[in-house]
Each structure stands twice: as structure tokens, then as C-alpha cells.
Design a protein around this motif. Structure first.
Motif, PDB file in Angstrom:
ATOM      1  N   ARG A 190       0.844  -1.206   0.000  1.00 26.50           N
ATOM      2  CA  ARG A 190       0.000   0.000   0.000  1.00 26.50           C
ATOM      3  C   ARG A 190       0.875   1.250   0.000  1.00 26.50           C
ATOM      4  O   ARG A 190       0.595   2.206  -0.719  1.00 26.50           O
ATOM      5  CB  ARG A 190      -0.926  -0.026   1.218  1.00 26.50           C
ATOM      6  CG  ARG A 190      -1.859   1.125   1.292  1.00 26.50           C
ATOM      7  CD  ARG A 190      -3.082   0.861   0.441  1.00 26.50           C
ATOM      8  NE  ARG A 190      -4.090   1.825   0.836  1.00 26.50           N
ATOM      9  CZ  ARG A 190      -4.748   2.569  -0.013  1.00 26.50           C
ATOM     10  NH1 ARG A 190      -4.570   2.422  -1.305  1.00 26.50           N
ATOM     11  NH2 ARG A 190      -5.633   3.430   0.407  1.00 26.50           N
ATOM     12  N   SER A 204       2.368   1.940  -3.330  1.00 32.63           N
ATOM     13  CA  SER A 204       1.392   2.406  -4.319  1.00 32.63           C
ATOM     14  C   SER A 204       1.345   3.936  -4.387  1.00 32.63           C
ATOM     15  O   SER A 204       0.730   4.498  -5.297  1.00 32.63           O
ATOM     16  CB  SER A 204      -0.003   1.846  -4.010  1.00 32.63           C
ATOM     17  OG  SER A 204      -0.608   2.537  -2.930  1.00 32.63           O
ATOM     18  N   GLU A 218      -4.290   1.195   5.662  1.00 32.17           N
ATOM     19  CA  GLU A 218      -4.222  -0.237   5.344  1.00 32.17           C
ATOM     20  C   GLU A 218      -4.550  -0.969   6.633  1.00 32.17           C
ATOM     21  O   GLU A 218      -3.852  -0.801   7.637  1.00 32.17           O
ATOM     22  CB  GLU A 218      -2.835  -0.636   4.841  1.00 32.17           C
ATOM     23  CG  GLU A 218      -2.703  -2.105   4.488  1.00 32.17           C
ATOM     24  CD  GLU A 218      -3.669  -2.557   3.379  1.00 32.17           C
ATOM     25  OE1 GLU A 218      -4.248  -3.643   3.537  1.00 32.17           O
ATOM     26  OE2 GLU A 218      -3.850  -1.835   2.387  1.00 32.17           O
TER      27      GLU A 218
END
Length: 102
Positions: free
Chosen positions: A39, A42, A68
Motif C-alpha cells: 500500500r 502504491s 491499510e
């Protein structure tokens, strides 16, 4: 954009891994930490999509976060680099964030 996971954030990830290794299994701990890292990575696309972290606003570093699980992945953007500065459980008292992100 490049995503850099700072030493502080790496330390927090190690703490999270240790916790879940003891409470569940090492495999589950690795799975959770990998989800958090994925995450965070990203953020190389659309880094400013996270919300501004109101608790850290007083530091003047434009910290943002994405979620997350029950963790806030706290980061700031400088030029073309995203610095992940902390991984913070929403179950902790917010005052700890300020001390850890100066």
C-alpha cells in the motif's frame, strides 16, 4: 515518484511483525506487513491522494496518510519523492504521532 520507507517506518513495521508473530503466526505477520508495504509503495502514483493528517499539521511538513487495515501509513512528499515516515495504529493515542514524526 520514488517511495522511500524511512528508518522510523521500517522500525514500526518490524514492531508490527513481531506483534503479529507472537499473537498469530510468523506467516500472518509477514502477510500483514507486506500488505502495508504494498500500500505504501502504491504512493508512487497519485501521492497526494491521502488525507492531510490533522494531528501533524502543526509540524508544517504537510504529512498525509492512507489506510491499510487499522494502520495509518504516514508520509510526506518532497519534490519527486514520497517519504513514508511512520506506520501508526489507529488504536494508539494520536499524541504519539507528533513525537515520532518531528
Amino acid at each position: 515518484m520514488e517511495v522511500v520507507i524511512t528508518t522510523n517506518a521500517q522500525f514500526r513495521l518490524a514492531e508490527i511483525h513481531k506483534h503479529y508473530s507472537e499473537e498469530a503466526t510468523p506467516e500472518k505477520a509477514t502477510e500483514i506487513v507486506n500488505q502495508i508495504i504494498d500500500r505504501a509503495l502504491s504512493l508512487d502514483k497519485l501521492a497526494n491522494r491521502g488525507r492531510i493528517d490533522e494531528d501533524l499539521k502543526s509540524l508544517g511538513k504537510s504529512h498525509r496518510y492512507i489506510l491499510e487495515r487499522h494502520y495509518k501509513i504516514i508520509y510526506r512528499v518532497e519534490d519527486k519523492t514520497v517519504y513514508v515516515t511512520d506506520v501508526f495504529s489507529n488504536w494508539q493515542h494520536p499524541d504519539k504521532k507528533i513525537k515520532r514524526n518531528r
